[in-house]
Design a protein around this motif. Sequence first.
Motif, mmCIF file in Angstrom:
data_model
loop_
_atom_site.group_PDB
_atom_site.id
_atom_site.type_symbol
_atom_site.label_atom_id
_atom_site.label_comp_id
_atom_site.label_asym_id
_atom_site.label_seq_id
_atom_site.Cartn_x
_atom_site.Cartn_y
_atom_site.Cartn_z
ATOM 1 N N GLU A 1 6.479 8.769 -5.364
ATOM 2 C CA GLU A 1 6.206 10.221 -5.389
ATOM 3 C C GLU A 1 5.343 10.596 -6.593
ATOM 4 N N ASN A 2 4.263 9.834 -6.776
ATOM 5 C CA ASN A 2 3.250 10.099 -7.818
ATOM 6 C C ASN A 2 3.748 9.873 -9.248
ATOM 7 N N TYR B 1 5.905 0.142 -9.606
ATOM 8 C CA TYR B 1 5.997 0.959 -8.394
ATOM 9 C C TYR B 1 5.486 2.368 -8.705
ATOM 10 N N ARG B 2 4.868 2.964 -7.704
ATOM 11 C CA ARG B 2 4.510 4.381 -7.783
ATOM 12 C C ARG B 2 5.329 5.099 -6.723
ATOM 13 N N ARG C 1 7.400 8.378 -0.733
ATOM 14 C CA ARG C 1 6.061 7.783 -0.742
ATOM 15 C C ARG C 1 6.060 6.703 -1.812
ATOM 16 N N ARG C 2 5.790 5.472 -1.381
ATOM 17 C CA ARG C 2 5.920 4.329 -2.268
ATOM 18 C C ARG C 2 4.700 3.426 -2.210
ATOM 19 N N ALA C 3 4.316 2.936 -3.391
ATOM 20 C CA ALA C 3 3.300 1.890 -3.494
ATOM 21 C C ALA C 3 3.763 0.938 -4.588
ATOM 22 N N HIS D 1 0.819 -1.207 0.000
ATOM 23 C CA HIS D 1 0.000 0.000 0.000
ATOM 24 C C HIS D 1 0.858 1.264 0.000
ATOM 25 N N SER D 2 0.267 2.365 -0.360
ATOM 26 C CA SER D 2 0.969 3.635 -0.431
ATOM 27 C C SER D 2 1.299 4.143 0.966
ATOM 28 N N GLU D 3 2.588 4.461 1.184
ATOM 29 C CA GLU D 3 3.015 4.998 2.477
ATOM 30 C C GLU D 3 4.352 5.693 2.315
ATOM 31 N N ASP E 1 4.948 6.722 -11.951
ATOM 32 C CA ASP E 1 4.888 5.270 -12.124
ATOM 33 C C ASP E 1 6.161 4.753 -12.800
#
Length: 267
Positions: free
Chosen positions: A41-42, A38-39, A60-62, A19-21, A44
């Motif tokens: 810092e907004n 991976y996403r 910030r990673r998802a 999840h994004s955190e 992809d």
Amino acid sequence: MLTIRAVHFDDFIPNWRTHSEVINYNVLVLVMEGKVTYRIENEDYTGERGDFMFIPHGSRRAGENHPSGPHQKFTIIFNYEVDAMPFIPFLHDKKFVHFKLWRLQYLHRRFERLYEETRQGENFRTFICHGILQELIGIIARELEKPEVIPIKMKYAEKIKHYLLDHYREQIEIKDLARLIQRSPNYTIAVFREVIGQSPIKYIHQLRVIEACNLLLNSDMSISNISNYLGYYDTSYFFRVFKKHTSMSPTDFMTYGNQQDAAQLFT
């Protein structure tokens, strides 16, 4: 000082997702098979076989499986104290890094060894794990300092490499490889060394010795037969090549060697 928090091996996990955190640790990622998204810092990013990623503390990673399906990758989660570390540019910059590694085979073995060590309770495990992680960080930092190899050189080197993987037991001359990419012998040697990090001849010997290690441990073939099988028709020459690469004779390797040793013979 390095602190390893976890080492994971994601082996084609269905529905993998994180999840994004904002993470309070650093992550090294080595993708072995398939693709992962991976996403960061907004933005992809898609990692595929041979890709390395560094996700720094505070990002910030998802992440999730790519639409094409599950993937296989290693991840190392760690922290470090800046004042206790030598200057490592990519750690110091604290920016997301994504590039393709050209020493994939060796780095795969080192990631794998670190993963295995973290799951063992043997003496000096922490010391060994820190040593492997420091080696990985150093190799990655060195790779990042190299000038980018132009695509056509990558194409030539990969074509030669695949040919050698298929024909390493045969008698191969540089002129054969030069003919393969329609370039001069000197250019062929230079481009392969630039991309792969060693000459074609050294790479052939490496492939042969790795296979020799496997046969010495896992077959009933004699040393003479292994020598002939691998294209060394002079057994004494095979002994010299083997000892040069492993620091052991084939006879000693049969007695004292093991598969783990064979996996770490080459840098």
